[in-house]
Design an enzyme around this catalytic site. Structure first.
Site, PDB file in Angstrom:
ATOM      1  CG  ASN A  93      -1.741   1.247   1.347  1.00  0.00           C
ATOM      2  OD1 ASN A  93      -1.860   2.000   0.377  1.00  0.00           O
ATOM      3  ND2 ASN A  93      -2.333   1.487   2.506  1.00  0.00           N
ATOM      4  CD1 TRP A  94       3.799   1.156  -2.745  1.00  0.00           C
ATOM      5  CD2 TRP A  94       3.725   2.240  -4.705  1.00  0.00           C
ATOM      6  NE1 TRP A  94       4.622   0.490  -3.610  1.00  0.00           N
ATOM      7  CE2 TRP A  94       4.596   1.133  -4.829  1.00  0.00           C
ATOM      8  CE3 TRP A  94       3.517   3.058  -5.810  1.00  0.00           C
ATOM      9  CZ2 TRP A  94       5.267   0.840  -6.016  1.00  0.00           C
ATOM     10  CZ3 TRP A  94       4.180   2.766  -6.998  1.00  0.00           C
ATOM     11  CH2 TRP A  94       5.047   1.671  -7.096  1.00  0.00           C
ATOM     12  CE  LYS A  95       0.202   3.442   4.803  1.00  0.00           C
ATOM     13  NZ  LYS A  95       0.000   3.588   6.214  1.00  0.00           N
ATOM     14  CG  HIS A 124      -6.091   2.095   4.961  1.00  0.00           C
ATOM     15  ND1 HIS A 124      -5.699   2.979   5.946  1.00  0.00           N
ATOM     16  CD2 HIS A 124      -5.066   1.221   4.801  1.00  0.00           C
ATOM     17  CE1 HIS A 124      -4.474   2.654   6.345  1.00  0.00           C
ATOM     18  NE2 HIS A 124      -4.072   1.588   5.668  1.00  0.00           N
ATOM     19  CD  GLU A 169      -2.833   5.554   6.738  1.00  0.00           C
ATOM     20  OE1 GLU A 169      -2.759   5.635   5.505  1.00  0.00           O
ATOM     21  OE2 GLU A 169      -1.922   5.090   7.448  1.00  0.00           O
ATOM     22  CD  GLU A 184      -4.304  -2.607   7.290  1.00  0.00           C
ATOM     23  OE1 GLU A 184      -3.396  -3.218   6.739  1.00  0.00           O
ATOM     24  OE2 GLU A 184      -4.433  -1.378   7.258  1.00  0.00           O
ATOM     25  N   GLY A 234       1.576   2.273  10.917  1.00  0.00           N
ATOM     26  CA  GLY A 234       2.533   3.376  10.835  1.00  0.00           C
ATOM     27  C   GLY A 234       3.184   3.743  12.164  1.00  0.00           C
ATOM     28  CB  SER A 289       4.223  -1.679  12.366  1.00  0.00           C
ATOM     29  OG  SER A 289       3.808  -0.343  12.559  1.00  0.00           O
TER      30      SER A 289
HETATM   31  C1  PEP Z   1      -1.184   0.136   5.890  1.00  0.00           C
HETATM   32  O1  PEP Z   1      -1.008   1.062   5.117  1.00  0.00           O
HETATM   33  O2  PEP Z   1      -2.227  -0.502   5.835  1.00  0.00           O
HETATM   34  C2  PEP Z   1      -0.148  -0.203   6.840  1.00  0.00           C
HETATM   35  C3  PEP Z   1      -0.279  -1.315   7.503  1.00  0.00           C
HETATM   36  O3  PEP Z   1       0.902   0.660   6.991  1.00  0.00           O
HETATM   37  P1  PEP Z   1       2.274   0.364   7.779  1.00  0.00           P
HETATM   38  O4  PEP Z   1       2.821  -0.922   7.255  1.00  0.00           O
HETATM   39  O5  PEP Z   1       3.135   1.540   7.467  1.00  0.00           O
HETATM   40  O6  PEP Z   1       1.924   0.251   9.232  1.00  0.00           O
END
Ligand code: PEP
Length: 263
Positions: free
Chosen positions: A17-19, A103, A105, A175, A181, A220
């Site tokens: 997931n490049w966000k 998600h 975010e 998640e 993050g 993470s």
């Molecule tokens: C995510 O974007 O869903 C995610 C798990 O990010 P990260 O790996 O940076 O925690």
């Protein structure tokens, strides 16, 4: 008397997931490094979820490779006067096969309800896209011990509106919001317990669907904790944010998918 045997484990899915990261040049370098590193890896199936403007670039860079691509959101509507939204057919036009739905975010920043997320999930399915539904609890909810109630409600909304069969051949990513993050991943025990709960919840509504839904862990994930997490048979793969922006780390996570499992 119990006996153990070693069996070859099924491949696992690793989703990047490049966000909101990337540029045409950086994406090209990153994808080239992914493809190079993945040459020797057969145990991981890889999907890259990119910002909308880069879907066209992914059709150029990834067509004919083993890596699939997708988006990070989709509209709940087919088309119309919805400024700024992007429809499922538009994603299909650019070769997307997957789309992240709900998600945290997004759902936190844009106050998305579980119903709204459920409608997006079904819209993706209607267009033949595989939805990657994100579910998870906040730290406060975990500390209060209500994490299963929270995740259960997220799943139940889809089950109530569309039936348990809606989960057939889809992906759910557990998640925990406190792990995204933050550098603080869930332990494999915490993840396994929630993965079992998710599969059980789907099975209660539709046994067949529960047998085909893939359940990923996200939050993470890094090359170190991936070894333990991806060795759990209840964990079908990982959703990777930060570490997907570094090809070396992402490839190491893919390498953590085990060849064999002990049963
Ligand atoms: C995510 O974007 O869903 C995610 C798990 O990010 P990260 O790996 O940076 O925690």
């Amino acid at each position: 008397m119990s006996s153990t045997s070693i069996v070859s484990s099924p491949p696992k899915l690793v989703v990047a997931n490049w966000k909101m990261h990337g540029s045409l040049l950086r994406n090209q370098q990153l994808i080239e490094a992914y493809l190079q590193g993945l040459r020797s890896i057969t145990r991981a199936e890889v999907v890259v979820c990119v910002p909308y403007p880069y879907l066209a670039q992914m059709t150029d860079l990834l067509s004919g490779t083993s890596v699939a691509w997708g988006a990070q959101n989709v509209a709940k509507y087919e088309e119309g006067a919805y400024t700024g939204e992007v429809g499922a057919q538009m994603l299909k036009d650019f070769g997307a096969t997957h789309v992240i739905i709900g998600h945290s975010e997004r759902s936190t920043a844009y106050c998305e309800s579980d119903e709204n997320i459920a409608e997006k999930f079904m819209m993706a399915k209607r267009y033949g896209l595989t939805p990657i539904l994100c579910v998870g609890e906040t730290l406060l909810e975990r500390e209060a011990g209500v994490m299963e109630r929270v995740v259960g409600k997220q799943l139940e909304t889809i089950i109530r509106l569309f039936g348990g069969e809606a989960f057939a051949n889809t992906i759910v990513s557990y998640e925990p919001i406190w792990a995204i993050g933050t550098g603080l991943a869930a332990s494999s025990e915490q993840a396994v317990a929630m993965h079992e709960f998710i599969r059980h919840t789907v099975a209660t509504a539709d046994k067949t669907a529960a047998g085909t839904v893939k359940i990923l862990y996200g939050g993470s994930v890094n090359p170190q904790n991936a070894v333990q997490l991806l060795n759990q048979k209840e964990i079908d793969g990982a959703l990777v944010g930060r570490c997907s922006l570094d090809a070396e780390q992402f490839i190491k996570i893919c390498q953590a998918v085990p060849e064999n499992s002990v049963i």
